[in-house]
Design an enzyme around this catalytic site. Sequence first.
Site, PDB file in Angstrom:
ATOM      1  N   LYS A   9      38.154  48.074  35.226  1.00 50.28           N
ATOM      2  CA  LYS A   9      37.898  49.295  36.004  1.00 50.28           C
ATOM      3  C   LYS A   9      39.191  49.751  36.663  1.00 50.28           C
ATOM      4  O   LYS A   9      39.671  49.146  37.618  1.00 50.28           O
ATOM      5  CB  LYS A   9      36.841  49.072  37.086  1.00 50.28           C
ATOM      6  CG  LYS A   9      36.354  50.439  37.610  1.00 50.28           C
ATOM      7  CD  LYS A   9      35.753  50.407  38.976  1.00 50.28           C
ATOM      8  CE  LYS A   9      36.748  50.461  40.093  1.00 50.28           C
ATOM      9  NZ  LYS A   9      37.576  51.677  40.144  1.00 50.28           N
ATOM     10  N   GLY A  58      44.102  44.923  45.271  1.00 54.89           N
ATOM     11  CA  GLY A  58      43.807  46.057  46.151  1.00 54.89           C
ATOM     12  C   GLY A  58      43.845  45.619  47.597  1.00 54.89           C
ATOM     13  O   GLY A  58      44.599  44.706  47.952  1.00 54.89           O
ATOM     14  N   SER A  59      43.012  46.251  48.423  1.00 49.72           N
ATOM     15  CA  SER A  59      43.065  45.995  49.862  1.00 49.72           C
ATOM     16  C   SER A  59      42.411  44.662  50.208  1.00 49.72           C
ATOM     17  O   SER A  59      41.511  44.192  49.505  1.00 49.72           O
ATOM     18  CB  SER A  59      42.363  47.128  50.610  1.00 49.72           C
ATOM     19  OG  SER A  59      41.021  47.218  50.186  1.00 49.72           O
ATOM     20  N   THR A  60      42.820  44.094  51.327  1.00 49.84           N
ATOM     21  CA  THR A  60      42.230  42.838  51.810  1.00 49.84           C
ATOM     22  C   THR A  60      40.749  43.043  52.113  1.00 49.84           C
ATOM     23  O   THR A  60      39.923  42.181  51.818  1.00 49.84           O
ATOM     24  CB  THR A  60      43.007  42.376  53.064  1.00 49.84           C
ATOM     25  OG1 THR A  60      44.361  42.174  52.663  1.00 49.84           O
ATOM     26  CG2 THR A  60      42.459  41.078  53.623  1.00 49.84           C
ATOM     27  N   VAL A  64      38.580  45.077  50.695  1.00 50.71           N
ATOM     28  CA  VAL A  64      37.751  45.071  49.478  1.00 50.71           C
ATOM     29  C   VAL A  64      37.810  43.702  48.796  1.00 50.71           C
ATOM     30  O   VAL A  64      36.816  43.236  48.247  1.00 50.71           O
ATOM     31  CB  VAL A  64      38.144  46.216  48.513  1.00 50.71           C
ATOM     32  CG1 VAL A  64      37.376  46.109  47.208  1.00 50.71           C
ATOM     33  CG2 VAL A  64      37.882  47.570  49.163  1.00 50.71           C
ATOM     34  N   GLY A  65      38.948  43.022  48.900  1.00 52.34           N
ATOM     35  CA  GLY A  65      39.050  41.663  48.348  1.00 52.34           C
ATOM     36  C   GLY A  65      37.974  40.760  48.932  1.00 52.34           C
ATOM     37  O   GLY A  65      37.340  39.967  48.234  1.00 52.34           O
ATOM     38  N   GLU A 111      44.736  39.619  44.514  1.00 54.47           N
ATOM     39  CA  GLU A 111      46.104  39.981  44.890  1.00 54.47           C
ATOM     40  C   GLU A 111      45.971  41.115  45.893  1.00 54.47           C
ATOM     41  O   GLU A 111      45.623  42.237  45.521  1.00 54.47           O
ATOM     42  CB  GLU A 111      46.902  40.395  43.643  1.00 54.47           C
ATOM     43  CG  GLU A 111      48.404  40.289  43.862  1.00 54.47           C
ATOM     44  CD  GLU A 111      49.024  41.576  44.349  1.00 54.47           C
ATOM     45  OE1 GLU A 111      49.037  41.790  45.583  1.00 54.47           O
ATOM     46  OE2 GLU A 111      49.480  42.355  43.510  1.00 54.47           O
ATOM     47  N   CYS A 158      52.688  46.616  47.056  1.00 52.78           N
ATOM     48  CA  CYS A 158      52.126  45.522  47.862  1.00 52.78           C
ATOM     49  C   CYS A 158      53.208  44.676  48.510  1.00 52.78           C
ATOM     50  O   CYS A 158      52.988  44.107  49.566  1.00 52.78           O
ATOM     51  CB  CYS A 158      51.193  44.670  47.006  1.00 52.78           C
ATOM     52  SG  CYS A 158      51.954  44.157  45.470  1.00 52.78           S
ATOM     53  N   GLU A 207      49.248  46.838  56.896  1.00 50.18           N
ATOM     54  CA  GLU A 207      49.893  47.350  55.697  1.00 50.18           C
ATOM     55  C   GLU A 207      49.708  48.870  55.698  1.00 50.18           C
ATOM     56  O   GLU A 207      48.583  49.360  55.630  1.00 50.18           O
ATOM     57  CB  GLU A 207      49.244  46.750  54.447  1.00 50.18           C
ATOM     58  CG  GLU A 207      49.841  47.324  53.184  1.00 50.18           C
ATOM     59  CD  GLU A 207      49.299  46.662  51.921  1.00 50.18           C
ATOM     60  OE1 GLU A 207      48.087  46.731  51.683  1.00 50.18           O
ATOM     61  OE2 GLU A 207      50.112  46.092  51.164  1.00 50.18           O
TER      62      GLU A 207
END
Length: 502
Positions: free
Chosen positions: A193, A246-248, A250-251, A269, A303, A400
Amino acid sequence: MGSGCNYDGLDSFVKIPTIKFTKLFINGEFIDSISGKTLETIDPRTGEMIARVAEGDKEDVDLAVKAARHAFDSGPWPRLPGSERGRIMMKFADLIEENVEELAALDTIDAGKLFSTGKVRDIPVAASILRYYAGAADKIHGEVLKMSREFHAYTLREPIGVVGHIVPWNIPSVSFFIKVSPALAAGCTMVVKPAEQTPLSALYYAHLAKLAGIPDGVINVVTGFGPTAGAAISSHMDIDAVSFTGSTEVGRKVMQAAAASNLKVVSLELGGKSPLIIFDDADVDIAAQLALTGILFNKGEVCVASSRVYVQEGIYDQVVKKLVENAKAWVVGDPFDPKVQQGPQVDKKQFEKILSYIEHGKREGATLLTGGKPLGGKGYYIEPTIFTDFKEEMLIAKDEIFGPVMALAKFKTIEEAIERANNTRYGLAAGIVTKDLNVANTVSRSIRAGTIWINCYFAFGNDCPFGGYKMSGFGKDFGLEALHKYLKVKSVVTPLYNTPWL
Ligand code: NAI
Ligand code: MG
């Protein structure tokens, strides 16, 4: 127009390619989403729509997983000799190189990336990642074990199964191949995706995969939004592993969804707030160059961006002078223009997020040395921005930002530099600029981050594992470590002689 740097407006460099692929790619075919819905992909140079792309949702992910499952359970890909998978992957890489200009242009109009960088770096690097893992595809083997009991045993390294790759928008082509290439070499099948902001090159890669001879169902691409199509991947019962960048925030959701569904293997990551530490013995020009490129490359949407720069007191004033001078001369404008060094931010949301951090920095009392304003009448351009005199607890020092915004500070001792560099929830990368080997070695061992660059920055390589410590995530991209993410170890044991088997 802003005053902080050169702004070179839009117009004469527009080379919009015809958009050929806008549908979901499932089981080797381009198809509409089941709902028939589409999403807009926007050109950040203007804020205008480029194309409508199929908006995949849960049912489309189900269809893609079914195709990938079938290709894994009974298709040829996992069963081919590794050398044959490698040969097909090499062909795929050749096809990418034959279409460099078009692919680079797609990432430029989708993500605002520099066209010149796309042509010489992103797209050739994407092909080189494929080739690196193509070469590894026939070197996957286990070990023979001399067990301490009277058994003979060996291990097999088997492909993990169906993989879900959730890809970010900042470096669309490289991110796609960082994930897809080792999984292909391992013999996995997959659902990819791409980010909703940048679906165009991913669909093109699906087309090239088919031309190269990758069997139907091995690579499926479902374009769509994160909370729908993305969440359907991380919670799917028939996906064996999910790899996310992606973002922390959403991780964390991806990990929760994996835990709540089938306990699929997760690798993350995530973001960073990477420090660059410049010591007194550094060459001022080189150090300033590294620091500025470290934060402004790809408009700060990286990143590992060097968003916190710590300079030792002896050369602090000289470095500041050079940084501000260079930031003011930095050319922001149409990413198709070869003179331009910085294009627009990826979308309106990211543009507004960055500007709101800048406002925060000003309000909280940090000193704005240069930049701080949007540029141009349309599109999402922002001036290279440098803050100093910040406090470690300020948002501009902690979060970030993912934009062209540097937080710059002075330090006295090595101990202070180490402590401040580590004062973050992130741990993705760090840079050190010094000629003193002892300082470089001491600092690199003391910083809790997955990659340390000494007298360089962004020194990525296919064979060099990359990934985070702390809340920057876990699981490596690049290197053979990434290949092993997509393999499972099976132990096979048999008795020797007349060993009692219990
Ligand atoms: P994001 O984390 O929302 O997006 C990354 C990918 O995750 C996209 O493909 C998105 O569709 C997908 N996604 C979103 N929500 C999901 C969900 N609930 N389940 C599964 N997948 C989901 O990042 P976003 O919102 O685009 O950017 C926000 C911030 O994240 C940026 O400002 C930056 O700080 C950070 N970021 C970091 C990246 C990195 O390389 N580490 C890349 C992109 C963003
Ligand atoms: Mg998001």
